[in-house]
Design an enzyme around this catalytic site. Structure first.
Site, PDB file in Angstrom:
ATOM      1  N   ASP A  45       3.101 -35.694 -91.398  1.00 17.79           N
ATOM      2  CA  ASP A  45       1.885 -35.611 -90.587  1.00 17.79           C
ATOM      3  C   ASP A  45       1.436 -34.149 -90.501  1.00 17.79           C
ATOM      4  O   ASP A  45       2.067 -33.334 -89.839  1.00 17.79           O
ATOM      5  CB  ASP A  45       2.171 -36.142 -89.174  1.00 17.79           C
ATOM      6  N   TYR A  50      -3.699 -27.174 -88.783  1.00 19.99           N
ATOM      7  CA  TYR A  50      -2.368 -26.548 -88.804  1.00 19.99           C
ATOM      8  C   TYR A  50      -2.255 -25.459 -89.873  1.00 19.99           C
ATOM      9  O   TYR A  50      -1.281 -24.705 -89.894  1.00 19.99           O
ATOM     10  CB  TYR A  50      -1.255 -27.597 -89.048  1.00 19.99           C
ATOM     11  N   LYS A  75      -5.793 -34.470 -91.011  1.00 16.00           N
ATOM     12  CA  LYS A  75      -6.806 -34.724 -89.967  1.00 16.00           C
ATOM     13  C   LYS A  75      -7.991 -33.784 -90.110  1.00 16.00           C
ATOM     14  O   LYS A  75      -7.811 -32.612 -90.462  1.00 16.00           O
ATOM     15  CB  LYS A  75      -6.177 -34.524 -88.573  1.00 16.00           C
ATOM     16  N   HIS A 108      -9.421 -35.618 -85.725  1.00 14.74           N
ATOM     17  CA  HIS A 108      -8.353 -35.005 -84.915  1.00 14.74           C
ATOM     18  C   HIS A 108      -8.633 -35.117 -83.411  1.00 14.74           C
ATOM     19  O   HIS A 108      -7.731 -35.451 -82.634  1.00 14.74           O
ATOM     20  CB  HIS A 108      -8.195 -33.538 -85.332  1.00 14.74           C
TER      21      HIS A 108
HETATM   22  P1  NAP Z   1       7.689 -32.744 -80.488  1.00 14.45           P
HETATM   23  O1  NAP Z   1       7.943 -33.312 -81.828  1.00 14.45           O
HETATM   24  O2  NAP Z   1       7.812 -33.635 -79.290  1.00 14.45           O
HETATM   25  O3  NAP Z   1       8.659 -31.503 -80.216  1.00 14.45           O
HETATM   26  C1  NAP Z   1       8.824 -30.439 -81.106  1.00 14.45           C
HETATM   27  C2  NAP Z   1       9.689 -29.382 -80.413  1.00 14.45           C
HETATM   28  O4  NAP Z   1      10.954 -29.936 -80.058  1.00 14.45           O
HETATM   29  C3  NAP Z   1       9.970 -28.176 -81.268  1.00 14.45           C
HETATM   30  O5  NAP Z   1       9.982 -27.060 -80.404  1.00 14.45           O
HETATM   31  C4  NAP Z   1      11.374 -28.418 -81.820  1.00 14.45           C
HETATM   32  O6  NAP Z   1      12.066 -27.183 -81.999  1.00 14.45           O
HETATM   33  C5  NAP Z   1      12.014 -29.221 -80.710  1.00 14.45           C
HETATM   34  N1  NAP Z   1      12.957 -30.232 -81.217  1.00 14.45           N
HETATM   35  C6  NAP Z   1      12.815 -31.042 -82.302  1.00 14.45           C
HETATM   36  N2  NAP Z   1      13.868 -31.875 -82.434  1.00 14.45           N
HETATM   37  C7  NAP Z   1      14.697 -31.575 -81.416  1.00 14.45           C
HETATM   38  C8  NAP Z   1      15.949 -32.102 -81.022  1.00 14.45           C
HETATM   39  N3  NAP Z   1      16.555 -33.071 -81.711  1.00 14.45           N
HETATM   40  N4  NAP Z   1      16.534 -31.581 -79.905  1.00 14.45           N
HETATM   41  C9  NAP Z   1      15.931 -30.611 -79.194  1.00 14.45           C
HETATM   42  N5  NAP Z   1      14.731 -30.066 -79.520  1.00 14.45           N
HETATM   43  C10 NAP Z   1      14.144 -30.555 -80.624  1.00 14.45           C
HETATM   44  O7  NAP Z   1       6.238 -32.070 -80.401  1.00 14.45           O
HETATM   45  P2  NAP Z   1       5.031 -31.824 -81.422  1.00 14.45           P
HETATM   46  O8  NAP Z   1       5.439 -31.005 -82.587  1.00 14.45           O
HETATM   47  O9  NAP Z   1       3.915 -31.320 -80.613  1.00 14.45           O
HETATM   48  O10 NAP Z   1       4.645 -33.307 -81.905  1.00 14.45           O
HETATM   49  C11 NAP Z   1       5.105 -33.880 -83.112  1.00 14.45           C
HETATM   50  C12 NAP Z   1       4.004 -33.953 -84.139  1.00 14.45           C
HETATM   51  O11 NAP Z   1       2.868 -34.635 -83.604  1.00 14.45           O
HETATM   52  C13 NAP Z   1       3.413 -32.593 -84.541  1.00 14.45           C
HETATM   53  O12 NAP Z   1       4.254 -31.854 -85.404  1.00 14.45           O
HETATM   54  C14 NAP Z   1       2.115 -33.012 -85.157  1.00 14.45           C
HETATM   55  O13 NAP Z   1       2.338 -33.527 -86.470  1.00 14.45           O
HETATM   56  C15 NAP Z   1       1.694 -34.133 -84.205  1.00 14.45           C
HETATM   57  N6  NAP Z   1       0.766 -33.647 -83.136  1.00 14.45           N
HETATM   58  C16 NAP Z   1      -0.503 -34.127 -83.134  1.00 14.45           C
HETATM   59  C17 NAP Z   1      -1.411 -33.707 -82.185  1.00 14.45           C
HETATM   60  C18 NAP Z   1      -2.800 -34.246 -82.201  1.00 14.45           C
HETATM   61  O14 NAP Z   1      -3.643 -33.735 -81.468  1.00 14.45           O
HETATM   62  N7  NAP Z   1      -3.074 -35.254 -82.996  1.00 14.45           N
HETATM   63  C19 NAP Z   1      -1.025 -32.798 -81.189  1.00 14.45           C
HETATM   64  C20 NAP Z   1       0.289 -32.326 -81.212  1.00 14.45           C
HETATM   65  C21 NAP Z   1       1.172 -32.771 -82.174  1.00 14.45           C
HETATM   66  P3  NAP Z   1      12.466 -26.544 -83.428  1.00 14.45           P
HETATM   67  O15 NAP Z   1      11.332 -26.760 -84.391  1.00 14.45           O
HETATM   68  O16 NAP Z   1      12.659 -25.094 -83.072  1.00 14.45           O
HETATM   69  O17 NAP Z   1      13.739 -27.212 -83.849  1.00 14.45           O
END
Ligand code: NAP
Length: 281
Positions: A45, A50, A75, A108
């Site tokens: 994704d 990004y 997106k 997006h």
């Molecule tokens: P997330 O996946 O909930 O959390 C990512 C964070 O958690 C990073 O800081 C990562 O750190 C840490 N992490 C990952 N696995 C872990 C584990 N097993 N234990 C502890 N900490 C852990 O948040 P997100 O990146 O915001 O959301 C996921 C994806 O959703 C994004 O990458 C993106 O593709 C998508 N997204 C979409 C939108 C939208 O508007 N459509 C908005 C936000 C996100 P490290 O990387 O340092 O390990």
């Protein structure tokens, strides 16, 4: 470990677990995505916003994985909602990704306070991309129930899915219900609340009892609710940890206990889609 697939309303299939690359620095993206492929992830994704689509493209090209085994989402950026901008920007995404077709292209953000409130024209343009084959499926992201109602009633084209913030502290149930009504799948962004699930005593308690980690418990909760998830991490051990969620089950009691952590609007971590209006430079 086989990742289950969800059949979308256009009969295409999407792996229920993927890998998100928001905030993965562009110069680390190829290596990070290759690590994720190594673990077994096949669904990536990304987004124009990004600025790391080229790194995803580099990883796809050097991985040697057959194209039909991958599921690639990108997106539409917020500054490109006008039809000609959307068309041009998708061409540019395809070129950066090194692909003829993305599996999924999403609006997006709805940006209801921009473009004279007209996200319907943008949605009509998105539908063209399925017709011309540049996207296998199209959907939306951060659409509230009223936004979904409007695009469906004014165009008759139903998005395959809506990617919105969902995690144990923000269940986003009104949006999930609106999606269910139209057979729109839900993708949960920030599925582990950006790591905050590890600070919650209820989740850590369940994790300790099951011999799992808080992130695994939260991801498993999403999967059992039927939502699609793609946690982000640059850490290879965490990639593996987040992938290993299909060999255990949460009981109905544990599911309800986690669902009850919902703090409603207070639990939202990101901006509200009704007012978010950021257009990158
Ligand atoms: P997330 O996946 O909930 O959390 C990512 C964070 O958690 C990073 O800081 C990562 O750190 C840490 N992490 C990952 N696995 C872990 C584990 N097993 N234990 C502890 N900490 C852990 O948040 P997100 O990146 O915001 O959301 C996921 C994806 O959703 C994004 O990458 C993106 O593709 C998508 N997204 C979409 C939108 C939208 O508007 N459509 C908005 C936000 C996100 P490290 O990387 O340092 O390990």
């Amino acid at each position: 470990m086989t990742v289950p697939t969800i059949t979308l309303n256009d009969q295409t299939k999407i792996p229920q677990l993927g890998f998100g690359v928001f905030q993965v620095p562009p110069d680390q993206t190829a290596k990070t995505v290759l690590n994720a492929f190594e673990v077994g992830y096949r669904h990536i994704d990304t987004a124009q916003m990004y600025e790391n689509e080229a790194g995803v493209g580099e990883a796809i090209a050097s991985s040697g994985i057959p194209r039909d085994e991958l599921y690639i989402t990108t997106k539409l950026n917020n500054g490109f909602h006008r039809p000609d901008d959307a068309r041009r920007s998708l061409d540019e995404s395809l070129s950066r990704l090194g692909l003829d077709q993305v599996d999924l292209f999403l609006i997006h953000w709805p940006l209801p306070t921009r473009y004279d409130g007209d996200f319907v024209t943008t949605w009509r343009t998105m539908a063209e991309f399925v017709e011309d084959g540049r996207a296998r499926s199209v959907g939306v992201s951060n659409f509230e129930p009223a936004h979904l109602e409007r695009i469906v009633s004014e165009t008759g084209v139903v998005p395959v899915l809506n990617q919105v913030e969902v995690h144990p502290f923000f269940g986003n149930e009104d949006v999930r219900a609106a999606c269910a009504k139209h057979d729109i799948a839900v993708e949960a962004w920030a599925p582990i609340a950006r790591g905050k699930v590890a600070e919650d005593a209820t989740i850590t308690g369940i994790a300790d009892r099951l011999g799992r980690t808080p992130a695994q418990v939260a991801l498993r909760w999403h999967v059992q609710r039927g939502d699609i998830v793609f946690p982000k991490t640059v850490t290879p051990e965490r990639m593996q940890e987040n992938f290993d969620i299909f060999d255990f089950e949460l009981s109905d009691d544990d599911m309800s206990t986690i669902t009850a952590l919902d703090r409603g609007e207070e639990g939202r971590g990101g901006p509200h889609p009704d007012t978010f209006d950021m257009i990158p430079d």
